[in-house]
Design a protein around this motif. Structure first.
Motif, PDB file in Angstrom:
ATOM      1  N   PHE A   1       0.873  -1.294   0.182  1.00 17.13           N
ATOM      2  CA  PHE A   1      -0.080  -0.026   0.112  1.00 17.13           C
ATOM      3  C   PHE A   1       0.820   1.333  -0.137  1.00 17.13           C
ATOM      4  O   PHE A   1       0.187   2.420   0.390  1.00 17.13           O
ATOM      5  CB  PHE A   1      -1.106  -0.076   1.174  1.00 17.13           C
TER       6      PHE A   1
ATOM      7  N   GLU B   1      -1.989   4.394   0.707  1.00 17.98           N
ATOM      8  CA  GLU B   1      -2.136   3.793   1.976  1.00 17.98           C
ATOM      9  C   GLU B   1      -3.604   4.094   2.555  1.00 17.98           C
ATOM     10  O   GLU B   1      -4.578   4.875   2.052  1.00 17.98           O
ATOM     11  CB  GLU B   1      -1.379   4.865   3.025  1.00 17.98           C
ATOM     12  N   ARG B   2      -3.785   3.161   3.166  1.00 19.99           N
ATOM     13  CA  ARG B   2      -5.386   2.984   3.868  1.00 19.99           C
ATOM     14  C   ARG B   2      -5.172   3.652   5.139  1.00 19.99           C
ATOM     15  O   ARG B   2      -4.404   3.543   6.010  1.00 19.99           O
ATOM     16  CB  ARG B   2      -5.658   1.541   4.244  1.00 19.99           C
ATOM     17  N   SER B   3      -6.199   5.027   4.921  1.00 24.32           N
ATOM     18  CA  SER B   3      -6.103   6.030   6.266  1.00 24.32           C
ATOM     19  C   SER B   3      -7.352   6.505   6.757  1.00 24.32           C
ATOM     20  O   SER B   3      -8.352   6.669   5.915  1.00 24.32           O
ATOM     21  CB  SER B   3      -4.956   6.957   5.838  1.00 24.32           C
TER      22      SER B   3
ATOM     23  N   ASP C   1      -4.461   3.449   8.731  1.00 23.78           N
ATOM     24  CA  ASP C   1      -5.347   2.442   9.666  1.00 23.78           C
ATOM     25  C   ASP C   1      -4.631   1.190   9.389  1.00 23.78           C
ATOM     26  O   ASP C   1      -4.591   0.449   8.349  1.00 23.78           O
ATOM     27  CB  ASP C   1      -6.649   2.478   8.948  1.00 23.78           C
TER      28      ASP C   1
ATOM     29  N   GLU D   1      -6.988  -2.161   8.836  1.00 21.00           N
ATOM     30  CA  GLU D   1      -7.531  -2.165   7.628  1.00 21.00           C
ATOM     31  C   GLU D   1      -6.407  -2.605   6.639  1.00 21.00           C
ATOM     32  O   GLU D   1      -6.516  -3.610   5.581  1.00 21.00           O
ATOM     33  CB  GLU D   1      -8.148  -1.278   7.224  1.00 21.00           C
ATOM     34  N   THR D   2      -5.252  -2.024   6.730  1.00 12.79           N
ATOM     35  CA  THR D   2      -3.955  -2.371   6.122  1.00 12.79           C
ATOM     36  C   THR D   2      -3.657  -3.826   6.075  1.00 12.79           C
ATOM     37  O   THR D   2      -3.342  -4.651   5.457  1.00 12.79           O
ATOM     38  CB  THR D   2      -2.850  -1.323   6.397  1.00 12.79           C
TER      39      THR D   2
ATOM     40  N   ARG E   1      -6.521  -6.179   4.957  1.00 13.61           N
ATOM     41  CA  ARG E   1      -6.618  -6.353   3.313  1.00 13.61           C
ATOM     42  C   ARG E   1      -5.334  -6.945   2.778  1.00 13.61           C
ATOM     43  O   ARG E   1      -5.279  -7.841   1.470  1.00 13.61           O
ATOM     44  CB  ARG E   1      -6.614  -4.819   2.498  1.00 13.61           C
TER      45      ARG E   1
ATOM     46  N   SER F   1      -4.000  -5.130  -5.662  1.00 13.59           N
ATOM     47  CA  SER F   1      -4.642  -3.987  -4.522  1.00 13.59           C
ATOM     48  C   SER F   1      -5.218  -2.719  -5.234  1.00 13.59           C
ATOM     49  O   SER F   1      -5.791  -2.208  -4.833  1.00 13.59           O
ATOM     50  CB  SER F   1      -3.390  -3.523  -3.624  1.00 13.59           C
TER      51      SER F   1
END
Length: 511
Positions: free
Chosen positions: A104, A108-110, A116, A119-120, A123, A159
């Motif tokens: 990611f 990024e998952r944020s 986050d 979640e990161t 996933r 992704s």
């Protein structure tokens, strides 16, 4: 009936002094695996760089239609936003970061500007399951092998909601088992609706996964072939090189002479982990005029053995004896190994074998500056003479020895590495993966050079992950596993099955 996902029409791309692509056209159907084959320098990677936005719209002529729309990508992010993801031969992972961080990175998952991690990691676990990896998301990338790193790259592509996955020489650094795992994953992705383009020199792998093969030669499209009716490798080769190649390996008749190099009781420990022995009591011989192969899986110790012999370039607490023509020699440093008549052509020509931003002349004379200098001052005219001699002798395709090595094809770069070490006038050449990442035509030329060296009475040690190459080129083959020699086979007795049997059984020595 499959519909067309990608169409590239009349793509032309020029660089100063050379036209890399000349009206190349290609159609890729939705849900297929489409292979692009060609010799080094044919234009395959250039075409994919045009497609992925590395070479932006305006820097080439022609049209790209993707998913029914005319597109003009400004950069890689632009093409990725449309679902086109390219995985280059040199992996784009950050070794010190975790798998999750790599997947990611830049995406990024944020929440509210803060990553986050729940979640990161969640996933990441789902993506790793898709590609068959069981490592925790927090695993550092530098702690897993190259085969698994390739799978991480594919997970990273997945992704991004990939529609077209491009893999450039994805198995060039992989062992047979890892290669098959990656190819099977491509077939699984195809079943899930992902369209793939694969660039590969390994024609057996192309026939295993591809539905369609497009052959490019000298920057032009030569043919587009369907594999469903049993497409032969010979047909692909003929279109790639423009001629029939009845034999993949040049014919040779050898009569090896007396023992030239003898290694006895060789041991070496890991350079960082003092309690880990990587080479265990290895002994072998090489005769004059003989090509001796070394087979083994990745991690078997083949490269470590070669590098530890060549001036102790790898390992610590190294012990054992090396004899040349019956006399013990000092190989404790690279200079002393060279003086003893030993040279080593690394498996990693781009990082360890060449200074890519320097000229062919610079690289050719680099390992033997004494012969082109006087009083500590380089004789540029002599450097040029030596470089041109090897350019002609090895048929290095270049208009000038002043050309930067980075601009050569992989096969010609490999010839420059060979020239560098031949210029040290060695008696024994250790060749580590001498044909990795080069096409079938260039391979044949490298094989011819090896045969010439043997005919001149040199001793050649050939390390290769391609068992057909060892069987086709070598007089004898040693088999390594876990740092030890576990077998020796004559050319007449060597088969892939017998080599693999020795590797997996690790019981005794077969002669």
């Amino acid at each position: 009936m499959m519909t067309t996902l990608l169409e590239m029409r009349e793509i032309t791309k020029a660089f100063p002094g050379v036209r890399a692509l000349d009206s190349v056209s290609i159609q890729v159907r939705r849900g297929e695996i489409h292979a692009i084959c060609g010799e080094n320098g044919a234009g395959k990677s250039t075409l994919m760089k045009v497609l992925s936005g590395v070479y932006p719209a305006g820097s080439y002529d022609g049209e790209i239609i993707f998913d029914g729309e005319l597109v003009a990508f400004r950069d890689i992010r632009d093409s990725e936003d449309r679902g086109i993801i390219i995985i280059h031969q040199e992996l784009a992972l950050v070794p010190q970061l975790s798998i999750a961080e790599n997947i990611f990175l830049g995406n990024e998952r944020s929440r509210h500007g803060v990553v986050d991690w729940r979640e990161t990691n969640s996933r990441t676990e789902a993506l790793l399951a898709k590609v068959g990896l069981k490592e925790p998301p927090t695993t550092k990338v530098d702690s897993i092998g190259v085969g698994k790193q390739q799978l991480v790259e594919i997970a990273k592509a997945l992704s991004k909601d990939v529609k077209l996955l491009i893999l450039d020489e994805p198995t060039s650094a992989l062992q047979e088992n890892d290669s098959r795992r990656l190819l099977d994953l491509m077939l699984e992705l195809k079943a899930q609706g992902v369209t793939c383009i694969i660039i590969s020199h390994k024609l057996g792998e192309v026939r295993y996964v591809a539905d369609t093969v497009t052959v490019i030669r000298d920057g032009t499209t030569v043919s587009t072939l369907e594999t469903k009716n049993g497409l032969s490798e010979d047909r692909i080769v003929r279109d790639m090189v423009g001629r029939d190649m009845t034999h993949r390996f040049p014919e040779h008749v050898r009569t090896p002479g007396e023992v030239l190099m003898e290694v006895e009781g060789w041991n070496a420990w890991h350079p960082e982990h003092a309690d880990r022995q990587v080479i265990r009591n290895v002994s072998f011989t090489v005769r004059r005029g003989e090509v001796v192969g070394v087979a083994g899986l990745m991690g078997s110790g083949r490269t470590e053995l070669a590098m530890s012999i060549f001036g102790r370039s790898y390992g610590r607490n190294i012990s054992g004896t090396v004899r040349i023509s019956g006399e013990p020699v000092d190989v404790s440093t690279v200079d002393r190994a060279i003086d003893a008549g030993i040279s080593y052509v690394t498996e990693d020509r781009k990082s360890l074998g060449l200074v890519l931003d320097e000229t062919i002349r610079f690289n050719t004379t680099l390992a033997n500056l004494r012969d082109v200098s006087a009083g500590g001052v380089l004789n540029k005219n002599e450097e040029t003479r030596v470089a041109e001699k090897y350019r002609d002798a090895l048929a290095i395709r270049t208009p000038s020895v002043f050309q930067k090595t980075v601009n050569l094809s992989g096969g010609n770069q490999q010839k420059v590495v060979l020239a560098k070490w031949l210029n040290t006038t060695p008696e024994v050449l250790i060749l580590d993966e001498p044909t990795r990442g080069i096409d079938v035509g260039a391979k044949y030329e490298i094989y011819t050079i090896i045969n010439t060296l043997a005919a001149e009475g040199k001793g050649v040690v050939m390390i290769s992950s391609e068992m057909p190459e060892l069987i086709g080129m070598c007089d004898r083959i040693y088999v390594m596993s876990e740092g030890s020699l576990v077998g020796e086979l004559s050319a007449a007795d060597a088969t892939q099955e017998r080599i693999m049997s020795l590797i997996v059984n690790e019981q005794g020595v077969e002669t």
